[in-house]
Enzyme design. Structure first.
Site, short mmCIF file in Angstrom:
data_model
loop_
_atom_site.label_atom_id
_atom_site.label_comp_id
_atom_site.label_asym_id
_atom_site.label_seq_id
_atom_site.Cartn_x
_atom_site.Cartn_y
_atom_site.Cartn_z
N ILE A 102 13.48 -2.81 6.35
CA ILE A 102 13.99 -1.24 5.83
C ILE A 102 14.43 -0.31 6.90
O ILE A 102 14.00 -0.68 8.04
CB ILE A 102 12.62 -0.99 5.11
CG1 ILE A 102 13.08 0.08 4.26
CG2 ILE A 102 11.46 -0.84 6.06
CD1 ILE A 102 11.83 0.97 3.32
N CYS A 103 15.24 0.40 6.66
CA CYS A 103 15.66 1.57 7.35
C CYS A 103 16.68 0.93 8.32
O CYS A 103 17.63 0.41 8.11
CB CYS A 103 14.54 2.48 7.95
SG CYS A 103 15.10 3.95 8.60
N ALA A 104 16.22 1.07 9.89
CA ALA A 104 16.94 0.57 10.89
C ALA A 104 16.77 -0.94 11.10
O ALA A 104 17.18 -1.42 11.99
CB ALA A 104 16.85 1.52 12.15
N TYR A 123 19.53 2.15 6.68
CA TYR A 123 19.52 3.57 6.92
C TYR A 123 21.14 3.85 7.16
O TYR A 123 21.82 3.09 7.95
CB TYR A 123 18.96 3.84 7.93
CG TYR A 123 18.62 5.40 8.08
CD1 TYR A 123 17.72 6.16 7.22
CD2 TYR A 123 19.35 6.11 9.01
CE1 TYR A 123 17.59 7.74 7.35
CE2 TYR A 123 19.46 7.49 9.02
CZ TYR A 123 18.56 8.33 8.21
OH TYR A 123 18.42 9.40 8.24
#
Length: 187
Positions: A102-104, A123
């Site tokens: 998730i995200c980076a 992200y």
């Protein structure tokens, strides 16, 4: 019971590491938080100290059914530089185990070449790190044995998708209902 490992490094985004830990446990999965820092206490992006369940060096990674990477900086940098984790991710992907980020966090997978030919999200602004992936802006993307998501605001649907994949849709819905997570209504 399915086993899930969540890898933590200093600077990890607390919501993205702890939301999956909480919700997956509610879903009946065996969740272990794993520090890659050589010590059990890991400090998140918001300077919240978290006691991991085990150290990378003592964890039985081969027994896991799924591996999860949270985002947050510099946590993702530490994750991407950890050679043992890189080997574990490549081995898990090779065996078709569920690999989630998730995200980076998805940039770790992209840097290892694991997302080539897969649909993935991350992200906003980290897309260049998803080498070879078919980019998406969906909040959660499931592609092959990978689940990726965009950021702290998508941590709940990300977690629910992991539960669905490792158990079933009914269990995921039960967990969603238990935390009063409802479909968002556009205003």
């Amino acid at each position: 019971m399915k086993k899930v490992l969540i890898f933590l490094a200093d600077g990890f985004e607390e919501i993205e590491g702890l939301t999956p830990a909480d919700l997956l446990r509610r879903g009946g999965l065996e969740v272990t938080t794993v520090s890659i820092m050589g010590r059990r206490t890991v400090t998140g992006r918001s300077r919240i100290p978290v006691e991991a369940d085990c150290l990378f060096e003592t964890c039985r990674i081969d027994e896991a059914d799924a591996l999860v990477l949270p985002g947050g900086m510099p946590g993702v940098t530490y994750l991407s530089e950890h050679q043992g984790l890189a080997e574990a991710l490549k081995e898990a992907a090779k065996k078709g185990k569920l690999v989630c980020a998730i995200c980076a966090g998805p940039t770790v997978l992209g840097g290892l070449g694991l997302l080539k030919g897969q649909k993935a999200t991350c992200y906003p602004g980290c897309e260049s790190g998803l080498t070879g992936a078919d980019l998406s802006t969906d909040e959660v993307v499931e592609s092959g044995s990978f689940i990726t998501s965009r950021g702290a605001g998508t941590a709940i649907p990300f977690s629910l998708k992991i539960i669905e994949r490792l158990t079933d849709r009914g269990n995921s819905a039960r967990v969603a209902q238990s935390i009063v997570f409802c479909d968002r209504v556009d205003s």
